[in-house]
Design an enzyme around this catalytic site. Structure first.
Site, PDB file in Angstrom:
ATOM      1  N   GLY A  14       0.839  -1.203   0.000  1.00  0.00           N
ATOM      2  CA  GLY A  14       0.000   0.000   0.000  1.00  0.00           C
ATOM      3  C   GLY A  14       0.867   1.244   0.000  1.00  0.00           C
ATOM      4  O   GLY A  14       1.766   1.375   0.832  1.00  0.00           O
ATOM      5  N   ARG A  75       1.344  -5.040  -5.063  1.00  0.00           N
ATOM      6  CA  ARG A  75       1.551  -6.249  -4.263  1.00  0.00           C
ATOM      7  C   ARG A  75       2.094  -7.283  -5.255  1.00  0.00           C
ATOM      8  O   ARG A  75       1.830  -7.187  -6.456  1.00  0.00           O
ATOM      9  CB  ARG A  75       0.240  -6.701  -3.645  1.00  0.00           C
ATOM     10  N   ASP A 106       5.053  -4.625   6.284  1.00  0.00           N
ATOM     11  CA  ASP A 106       5.524  -5.948   6.707  1.00  0.00           C
ATOM     12  C   ASP A 106       5.617  -6.960   5.563  1.00  0.00           C
ATOM     13  O   ASP A 106       6.585  -7.728   5.490  1.00  0.00           O
ATOM     14  CB  ASP A 106       4.667  -6.488   7.866  1.00  0.00           C
ATOM     15  N   THR A 129       4.158   2.838   5.425  1.00  0.00           N
ATOM     16  CA  THR A 129       2.781   2.314   5.448  1.00  0.00           C
ATOM     17  C   THR A 129       1.928   3.242   6.306  1.00  0.00           C
ATOM     18  O   THR A 129       2.396   3.719   7.345  1.00  0.00           O
ATOM     19  CB  THR A 129       2.704   0.875   6.013  1.00  0.00           C
ATOM     20  N   ASP A 131      -0.384   2.270   8.066  1.00  0.00           N
ATOM     21  CA  ASP A 131      -0.918   1.501   9.200  1.00  0.00           C
ATOM     22  C   ASP A 131      -0.130   1.665  10.509  1.00  0.00           C
ATOM     23  O   ASP A 131      -0.631   1.321  11.577  1.00  0.00           O
ATOM     24  CB  ASP A 131      -0.961   0.005   8.850  1.00  0.00           C
ATOM     25  N   ASP A 133       2.131  -0.160  11.644  1.00  0.00           N
ATOM     26  CA  ASP A 133       2.159  -1.451  12.325  1.00  0.00           C
ATOM     27  C   ASP A 133       3.504  -2.174  12.199  1.00  0.00           C
ATOM     28  O   ASP A 133       3.558  -3.397  12.199  1.00  0.00           O
ATOM     29  CB  ASP A 133       1.026  -2.346  11.795  1.00  0.00           C
ATOM     30  N   ARG A 175      -5.527  -2.274   8.423  1.00  0.00           N
ATOM     31  CA  ARG A 175      -5.377  -3.731   8.244  1.00  0.00           C
ATOM     32  C   ARG A 175      -5.722  -4.459   9.542  1.00  0.00           C
ATOM     33  O   ARG A 175      -6.865  -4.455   9.932  1.00  0.00           O
ATOM     34  CB  ARG A 175      -3.969  -4.092   7.776  1.00  0.00           C
TER      35      ARG A 175
HETATM   36  O1  F6P Z   1      -1.512  -1.444   4.310  1.00  0.00           O
HETATM   37  C1  F6P Z   1      -2.143  -0.303   3.855  1.00  0.00           C
HETATM   38  C2  F6P Z   1      -3.585  -0.557   3.583  1.00  0.00           C
HETATM   39  O2  F6P Z   1      -4.175   0.631   3.114  1.00  0.00           O
HETATM   40  C3  F6P Z   1      -4.394  -1.132   4.758  1.00  0.00           C
HETATM   41  O3  F6P Z   1      -4.748  -0.140   5.693  1.00  0.00           O
HETATM   42  C4  F6P Z   1      -5.548  -1.757   4.062  1.00  0.00           C
HETATM   43  O4  F6P Z   1      -6.098  -2.804   4.829  1.00  0.00           O
HETATM   44  C5  F6P Z   1      -4.927  -2.283   2.798  1.00  0.00           C
HETATM   45  O5  F6P Z   1      -3.734  -1.553   2.589  1.00  0.00           O
HETATM   46  C6  F6P Z   1      -5.803  -2.161   1.580  1.00  0.00           C
HETATM   47  O6  F6P Z   1      -5.114  -2.728   0.521  1.00  0.00           O
HETATM   48  P1  F6P Z   1      -5.600  -2.669  -0.989  1.00  0.00           P
HETATM   49  O7  F6P Z   1      -5.438  -1.263  -1.443  1.00  0.00           O
HETATM   50  O8  F6P Z   1      -4.711  -3.610  -1.688  1.00  0.00           O
HETATM   51  O9  F6P Z   1      -7.045  -3.074  -0.964  1.00  0.00           O
END
Ligand code: F6P
Length: 337
Positions: A14, A75, A106, A129, A131, A133, A175
């Site tokens: 992300g 990803r 992570d 990130t 998050d 985290d 997340r």
């Molecule tokens: O890790 C960042 C994040 O925005 C999280 O907060 C969320 O759960 C996830 O990525 C969403 O991912 P995507 O954009 O692939 O749906």
């Protein structure tokens, strides 16, 4: 004379506001030390497909204020396979890369560790990130902007909620962590924060009854809006389902709003630009002195080096004082005691 190094950078997972500021700092530091800086596009996919290009300093003009990432992000499920890791390593070897800097979370660091198991180059992670985290750093690049964006959005929701004395449930990203939800909930004076720190899905039934009782009491005693801030991936079925349950079981009308990817975009706030810049420069300096397998972060305003393998254990919790203050003083239940 020091060896002229070739350093590659990629952004993965992300995207987070401040990633561009980090890229800029890395490119400028490479330029200062006369190193070659190579941009890898679309996350690890760019390593697998050799989608790379030299990054000159002109490329990073005027990007410190931009959200997203100049290098694009993605990803990369292939990196979870042996073949994918090998293909990524083949590109690093073929391009004679000495060191790889990955800005991500992570999942991105797990990929970096897989590469490092079989590649002799230096690897450095930067925490990027929204998050927050990752362990070993007080804050990640992007978190400060994301919570600010969510706060601004919820302040607007509060205006319309107040106008109608309405109940709103706002679901926030993060997340599997509550750093965004809990901090934003406190900063928006949410009547309820449902986050990983104070709720487990097994308590859903009790929580629903408690929520209904509190909403009745609040709205009966005074004209008022009522705001629930909810962490994503926590309430079974999410904000929409919670709203349906309150309607079906207690006849409470409420509006559910999933704030979503708006939290990932926008111009980075000062804190993220500065953190990203310090860490970007630090990453190149760490490579210069031969370091590897580290994430650079910041604790108590000092740059720290943390073993990459230690950053992905998910043991960093939301500040305990903040959780206690919410629970014992700020929450409506605490105030009515
Ligand atoms: O890790 C960042 C994040 O925005 C999280 O907060 C969320 O759960 C996830 O990525 C969403 O991912 P995507 O954009 O692939 O749906």
């Amino acid at each position: 004379m020091n060896k002229k190094l070739k350093i590659a950078i990629l952004t993965s997972g992300g995207d987070a506001p401040g990633m561009n500021a980090a890229i800029r700092a890395i490119v400028l530091a490479c330029n200062r030390y006369n190193y070659d800086c190579i941009g890898v596009y679309h996350g690890y996919n760019g390593l697998i497909n050799a989608d790379i290009a030299k990054l000159k300093i002109e490329a990073v003009n005027n990007i410190i204020q931009q959200g997203g990432t100049l290098l694009k992000s993605a990803r990369c499920p292939e990196l979870r396979t042996k073949t994918g890791v090998q293909q990524a390593i083949n590109t690093l070897i073929k391009e004679q890369i000495d060191a790889l800097i990955v800005i991500g979370g992570d999942g991105s660091f797990t990929g970096l560790l897989a590469i490092a198991e079989q590649w002799r180059g230096q690897v450095i992670g930067l925490p990027g990130t929204i998050d927050n985290d990752l362990d070993g750093t007080d804050y990640t690049i992007g978190f400060a902007t994301a919570i600010n964006t969510a706060i601004e959005a919820i302040d607007k929701i509060r205006d319309t909620a107040n106008a109608f004395d309405r109940v709103f449930i706002v679901e926030l990203m993060g997340r599997n962590s509550g750093h965004i939800a809990f901090n934003v909930g406190v900063a928006c004076a949410a009547e309820q924060i449902i986050s990983f720190e104070n709720f487990h899905p097994s308590q859903a039934e009790d929580k629903l009854a408690e929520l209904a009782e509190e909403i009745y009491a609040e709205q009966k005693s005074k004209d008022n809006s009522y705001l629930v801030v909810l962490a994503e991936n926590l309430w079974p079925g999410g904000a929409m389902h919670l709203a349906e349950q309150l309607k079906e079981q207690f006849n409470i009308d409420c509006a559910a709003c999933v704030l979503g990817h708006i939290q990932r975009g926008g111009s980075p706030v000062a804190k993220d630009r500065i953190l990203a810049t310090k860490l970007g420069v630090g990453a190149v300096q760490a490579i210069k002195v031969g370091k590897s397998l580290l994430m650079l972060g910041e604790r108590d305003n000092e740059i720290v080096e943390v073993a990459l393998s230690e950053t992905i254990k998910h043991s960093k919790t939301v500040n305990e004082n903040l959780v206690a203050a919410q629970q014992n003083i700020l929450a409506l239940t605490a105030r009515s005691n």
